[in-house]
Design a protein around this motif. Structure first.
Motif, PDB file in Angstrom:
ATOM      1  N   SER A 278      17.016   9.373  67.803  1.00 23.37           N
ATOM      2  CA  SER A 278      17.106   9.149  69.244  1.00 23.37           C
ATOM      3  C   SER A 278      15.931   8.273  69.659  1.00 23.37           C
ATOM      4  O   SER A 278      14.790   8.744  69.700  1.00 23.37           O
ATOM      5  N   GLY A 279      16.217   7.023  69.945  1.00 23.33           N
ATOM      6  CA  GLY A 279      15.136   6.118  70.327  1.00 23.33           C
ATOM      7  C   GLY A 279      14.185   5.904  69.168  1.00 23.33           C
ATOM      8  O   GLY A 279      14.554   6.023  68.008  1.00 23.33           O
ATOM      9  N   THR A 280      12.946   5.619  69.500  1.00 28.06           N
ATOM     10  CA  THR A 280      11.936   5.378  68.480  1.00 28.06           C
ATOM     11  C   THR A 280      11.242   6.685  68.117  1.00 28.06           C
ATOM     12  O   THR A 280      10.635   7.329  68.972  1.00 28.06           O
TER      13      THR A 280
ATOM     14  N   LYS B  32      12.196   9.744  67.519  1.00 27.38           N
ATOM     15  CA  LYS B  32      12.622  11.002  68.120  1.00 27.38           C
ATOM     16  C   LYS B  32      13.930  11.450  67.462  1.00 27.38           C
ATOM     17  O   LYS B  32      14.641  10.650  66.860  1.00 27.38           O
TER      18      LYS B  32
ATOM     19  N   ASN C  43      10.165  15.276  69.487  1.00 26.52           N
ATOM     20  CA  ASN C  43       9.308  14.099  69.385  1.00 26.52           C
ATOM     21  C   ASN C  43       8.848  13.842  67.956  1.00 26.52           C
ATOM     22  O   ASN C  43       7.657  13.800  67.654  1.00 26.52           O
TER      23      ASN C  43
ATOM     24  N   GLU D  77      17.499  13.863  68.132  1.00 25.00           N
ATOM     25  CA  GLU D  77      18.371  14.724  68.915  1.00 25.00           C
ATOM     26  C   GLU D  77      18.832  15.834  67.973  1.00 25.00           C
ATOM     27  O   GLU D  77      19.491  15.570  66.971  1.00 25.00           O
TER      28      GLU D  77
ATOM     29  N   ARG E 123      10.567  12.107  63.920  1.00 26.89           N
ATOM     30  CA  ARG E 123      11.693  11.491  63.211  1.00 26.89           C
ATOM     31  C   ARG E 123      12.592  12.563  62.587  1.00 26.89           C
ATOM     32  O   ARG E 123      12.131  13.657  62.261  1.00 26.89           O
TER      33      ARG E 123
ATOM     34  N   ILE F 215      15.779  17.108  72.490  1.00 30.95           N
ATOM     35  CA  ILE F 215      15.121  15.966  71.884  1.00 30.95           C
ATOM     36  C   ILE F 215      13.770  16.444  71.351  1.00 30.95           C
ATOM     37  O   ILE F 215      13.002  17.090  72.067  1.00 30.95           O
TER      38      ILE F 215
END
Length: 147
Positions: A102-104, A106, A13, A108, A15, A11
């Motif tokens: 992945s989420g806000t 982030k 950190n 993958e 976009r 992951i």
């Protein structure tokens, strides 16, 4: 004999568009494509288009090792695939990078490489790619340059 491959996922950190662009931007490649502690990247060149070539010279603490390849697929912000050639890899080895939100804010990132001459060659590449991807994953989004 089964085809040897490796895959790792991290992951990051930032976009997907920032992480994607980092893999195609020479200034960013110089920052995270460092294969070992005490190493560096004196040369990074990228003609970021399908059929375009790249060259990355990695310094492993003792000598420069040239890596070259051709971009096979560039699907903005989701996938990059390229050939991977060096003194330690087979001519038809390929690397695929998949980028998924992945989420806000982030990403993958999954890196897969196929075709190795031996298990030890695969294991050596896995060690190098793990260091490289971990260095990228440690960067905050504000450090990643736009493409």
């Amino acid at each position: 004999m089964t085809e040897l491959s490796l895959s790792l996922t991290r992951i990051v950190n930032a976009r997907p568009e920032k992480v994607f662009d980092a893999w195609l931007t020479p200034a960013m490649l110089k920052r995270f494509m460092v294969p070992c502690e005490g190493g560096g990247v004196p040369v990074a060149e990228s003609d970021a288009r399908v059929g375009g070539h790249f060259k990355i010279v990695m310094f492993n603490g003792e000598k420069n090792i040239e890596h070259t390849g051709t971009y096979l697929e560039i699907d903005p912000h989701s996938r990059i695939a390229f050939t991977w050639q060096s003194v330690f890899s087979l001519d038809d080895s390929t690397v695929t990078l998949d980028f998924r939100p992945s989420g806000t804010d982030k990403t993958e990132l999954t890196l897969t490489q196929v075709k190795f001459a031996s298990e030890s060659a695969r294991d050596g590449h896995l060690k190098g790619w793990t260091l490289i991807v971990d260095q990228l994953a440690a960067m905050d989004e504000d450090v990643l340059l736009p493409g």
